[in-house]
Design a protein around this motif. Structure first.
Motif, PDB file in Angstrom:
ATOM      1  N   THR A 159      -6.265  -6.088   5.450  1.00 23.35           N
ATOM      2  CA  THR A 159      -5.164  -5.134   5.522  1.00 23.35           C
ATOM      3  C   THR A 159      -4.459  -5.388   6.841  1.00 23.35           C
ATOM      4  O   THR A 159      -5.098  -5.456   7.897  1.00 23.35           O
ATOM      5  CB  THR A 159      -5.663  -3.684   5.469  1.00 23.35           C
ATOM      6  OG1 THR A 159      -6.406  -3.490   4.264  1.00 23.35           O
ATOM      7  CG2 THR A 159      -4.490  -2.711   5.492  1.00 23.35           C
TER       8      THR A 159
ATOM      9  N   THR B 195       0.859  -1.180   0.000  1.00 26.76           N
ATOM     10  CA  THR B 195       0.000   0.000   0.000  1.00 26.76           C
ATOM     11  C   THR B 195       0.896   1.231   0.000  1.00 26.76           C
ATOM     12  O   THR B 195       2.119   1.127  -0.071  1.00 26.76           O
ATOM     13  CB  THR B 195      -0.917   0.024   1.244  1.00 26.76           C
ATOM     14  OG1 THR B 195      -0.108   0.289   2.401  1.00 26.76           O
ATOM     15  CG2 THR B 195      -1.641  -1.297   1.419  1.00 26.76           C
TER      16      THR B 195
ATOM     17  N   VAL C  30      -1.902  -5.465   1.854  1.00 31.55           N
ATOM     18  CA  VAL C  30      -3.208  -6.043   1.556  1.00 31.55           C
ATOM     19  C   VAL C  30      -3.000  -7.515   1.198  1.00 31.55           C
ATOM     20  O   VAL C  30      -2.201  -7.843   0.316  1.00 31.55           O
ATOM     21  CB  VAL C  30      -3.908  -5.317   0.394  1.00 31.55           C
ATOM     22  CG1 VAL C  30      -5.208  -6.038   0.020  1.00 31.55           C
ATOM     23  CG2 VAL C  30      -4.206  -3.874   0.782  1.00 31.55           C
TER      24      VAL C  30
END
Length: 206
Positions: free
Chosen positions: A86, A35, A42
């Motif tokens: 996440t 990310t 993720v």
């Protein structure tokens, strides 16, 4: 439809490649992507639906030392499930290790004793909404954020034989607001008595 609205086309294409064809029973496919934050990742996990799936996958990520900060679950009529987590980790999580940990959890009996001993669920509040969705019950969990909370909730659902079809889990670092779409194992809306069973299971964990 909810899944289609939640992601960009490139992400939907990646998800489609993970769930087609549907993984064999007890098998998972894992993809890890970075990310904009250097310590946030993720993780997409595709598998076939089974009882307690969310709890098992949460446990697998905890086994790998990963802190879950958000999660989304999508299920399909053919039995395919895609869980998108996440996580916080200083280095990129190893997809192969997650596959091994997840498949081990899928083959192991679900146990409340596997929950982190430091997790306290006494301040969690569960709210039931049987009116907003024509097919599923909506359960919203609010409370203090801490390691293992999602795993605790998912395990309590599994022990009450409540199926999680969709979920949106979010934390701001101090509090959680988790939304679950659930049914009984026969596809019916759950009752307040069933949610009480979940609450009791969580309180007995403390």
């Amino acid at each position: 439809a909810q899944h289609l609205l939640a992601y960009e086309p490139v992400t939907l294409a990646r998800h489609a490649s993970l769930v087609e064809p549907v993984p064999a029973e007890g098998k998972v496919r894992v993809e890890v992507n970075g990310t904009s934050a250097p310590d946030m990742w993720v993780i997409d996990i595709a598998t076939r639906d089974q009882r307690g799936l969310l709890a098992r996958l949460c446990a697998a990520l905890v086994d790998e030392g990963l802190e879950i900060t958000s999660a989304a679950i999508a299920t399909w009529a053919d039995g395919a499930v895609l869980d998108t987590f996440t996580v916080r980790c200083p280095i990129a999580p190893d997809a192969a290790k997650i596959v091994h940990a997840a498949e081990k959890r899928l083959a192991t009996k679900l146990s409340r004793s596997a929950l982190p001993s430091t997790t306290s669920t006494s301040h969690l509040k569960l709210t039931l909404d049987n009116n907003s969705n024509p097919w599923n019950s909506i359960v919203v969990a609010t409370g203090v954020d801490q390691p293992g909370v999602l795993q605790a909730i998912a395990t309590a659902f599994a022990q009450a034989r409540i199926e999680v079809h969709h979920a949106r889990i979010n934390t701001d670092g101090s509090a959680i607001t988790d939304r679950f779409e659930v049914t009984t194992s026969k596809g019916r809306k759950i009752t307040p008595q069933m949610l009480d069973k979940v609450s009791r299971a969580l309180s007995h964990h403390d």
